[in-house]
Write an enzyme that holds these catalytic residues in place. Structure first.
Site, mmCIF file in Angstrom:
data_model
loop_
_atom_site.group_PDB
_atom_site.id
_atom_site.type_symbol
_atom_site.label_atom_id
_atom_site.label_comp_id
_atom_site.label_asym_id
_atom_site.label_seq_id
_atom_site.Cartn_x
_atom_site.Cartn_y
_atom_site.Cartn_z
ATOM 1 N N HIS A 56 38.530 40.432 53.809
ATOM 2 C CA HIS A 56 38.794 41.652 54.571
ATOM 3 C C HIS A 56 38.662 41.372 56.064
ATOM 4 O O HIS A 56 37.947 40.443 56.477
ATOM 5 C CB HIS A 56 37.800 42.751 54.161
ATOM 6 C CG HIS A 56 38.128 43.402 52.849
ATOM 7 N ND1 HIS A 56 37.521 44.556 52.405
ATOM 8 C CD2 HIS A 56 39.020 43.045 51.879
ATOM 9 C CE1 HIS A 56 38.019 44.889 51.223
ATOM 10 N NE2 HIS A 56 38.918 43.991 50.872
ATOM 11 N N GLU A 58 37.059 42.894 58.375
ATOM 12 C CA GLU A 58 35.693 42.976 58.904
ATOM 13 C C GLU A 58 34.903 41.706 58.605
ATOM 14 O O GLU A 58 34.116 41.240 59.442
ATOM 15 C CB GLU A 58 34.934 44.151 58.270
ATOM 16 C CG GLU A 58 35.552 45.520 58.465
ATOM 17 C CD GLU A 58 36.436 45.912 57.281
ATOM 18 O OE1 GLU A 58 37.273 45.089 56.851
ATOM 19 O OE2 GLU A 58 36.285 47.049 56.811
ATOM 20 N N CYS A 86 34.578 49.134 53.322
ATOM 21 C CA CYS A 86 34.241 49.291 51.900
ATOM 22 C C CYS A 86 32.768 48.910 51.679
ATOM 23 O O CYS A 86 32.053 48.560 52.608
ATOM 24 C CB CYS A 86 35.149 48.397 51.054
ATOM 25 S SG CYS A 86 34.779 46.633 51.211
ATOM 26 N N CYS A 89 32.013 45.241 52.882
ATOM 27 C CA CYS A 89 31.956 45.062 54.337
ATOM 28 C C CYS A 89 30.763 45.806 54.934
ATOM 29 O O CYS A 89 30.087 45.297 55.834
ATOM 30 C CB CYS A 89 33.263 45.527 54.961
ATOM 31 S SG CYS A 89 34.657 44.482 54.477
#
Lengths: 147, 147
Positions: A56, A58, A86, A89
């Protein structure tokens, strides 16, 4: 004097990262990390290209920022991310002790706020910055996918 | 015929990874991922060495397993990890749709069960396999740290 370094200013940079994900046929989420008004890390979603659920935006930005700083804690840093983080993260952000999280669009299904993920007690959160732009990019992505 | 491939058998392999972390002066947590009784990924905590809060044993094993399989979903796989996963790792496991998680010692402060992190509905969890061995290693690590 007007301060050019607003949350909107930095969120635009995160949106540019999201557009880079879009161009690579990835769900368009982008992130940057800032300290003292300086961008020290950038990332965009690469889960498809890397075949890796952990890739992801992040996560990549957290790793890059820690690498830049030479330490794993992101105290004094702000994360700008186009979509609400999410569980994974947010869990990484918890460990990083990051000072501030600014996100654009909410993720009502898989966002950390709905899922109840805990952040570090010293982390503050700002929601909805350029949310329409971030949502629009997501909608355009999924509309093209359905074609 | 006795099946040698028990949860204890594979947890011993995860404990070997945890011992490798210990030797590197890292909090001793180890993980492996297994499919069809074959170990396809190994990882141990490297957060200090890499200066990266995301470098938990599980995260490295998830990335390595997906790389081995050539796909990001870990359906049919089992994760063996010596300590209960945190929010971040459980969040990554959620995305991976992994079939089974077996952990050793519980983490009553920062484990995903206490923190309320959601796993994928198809993931099953087995707790407490060789928990004493995993706890003992952790206690020994922190006892040496306090010296």
């Amino acid at each position: 004097m007007i301060n050019p370094f607003t949350d909107e200013y930095f969120m635009k940079k995160a949106l540019q990262e999201a557009e880079m994900a879009f161009e690579k046929d990835e769900i368009p989420v982008g992130a940057i990390i800032v300290i003292d008004n300086k961008i020290i890390a950038r990332g965009h979603n690469l889960t498809e290209m890397l075949n890796d659920v952990t890739a992801h935006a992040e996560m990549q930005a957290i790793t890059a920022a820690a690498n830049f700083l030479g330490g794993k804690y992101l105290i004094g840093c702000t994360l700008y991310v186009t979509l609400e983080p999410c569980q994974m993260c947010a869990g990484a952000l918890y460990w990083s002790q990051i000072s501030k999280i600014v996100f654009g669009a909410s993720d009502e299904h898989r966002g950390f706020e709905k899922m109840g993920t805990q952040l570090h007690p010293k982390t503050t959160v700002v929601r909805g910055v350029l949310a329409d732009e971030a949502s629009e990019l997501m909608k355009r992505f999924f509309a093209e996918k359905r074609k």
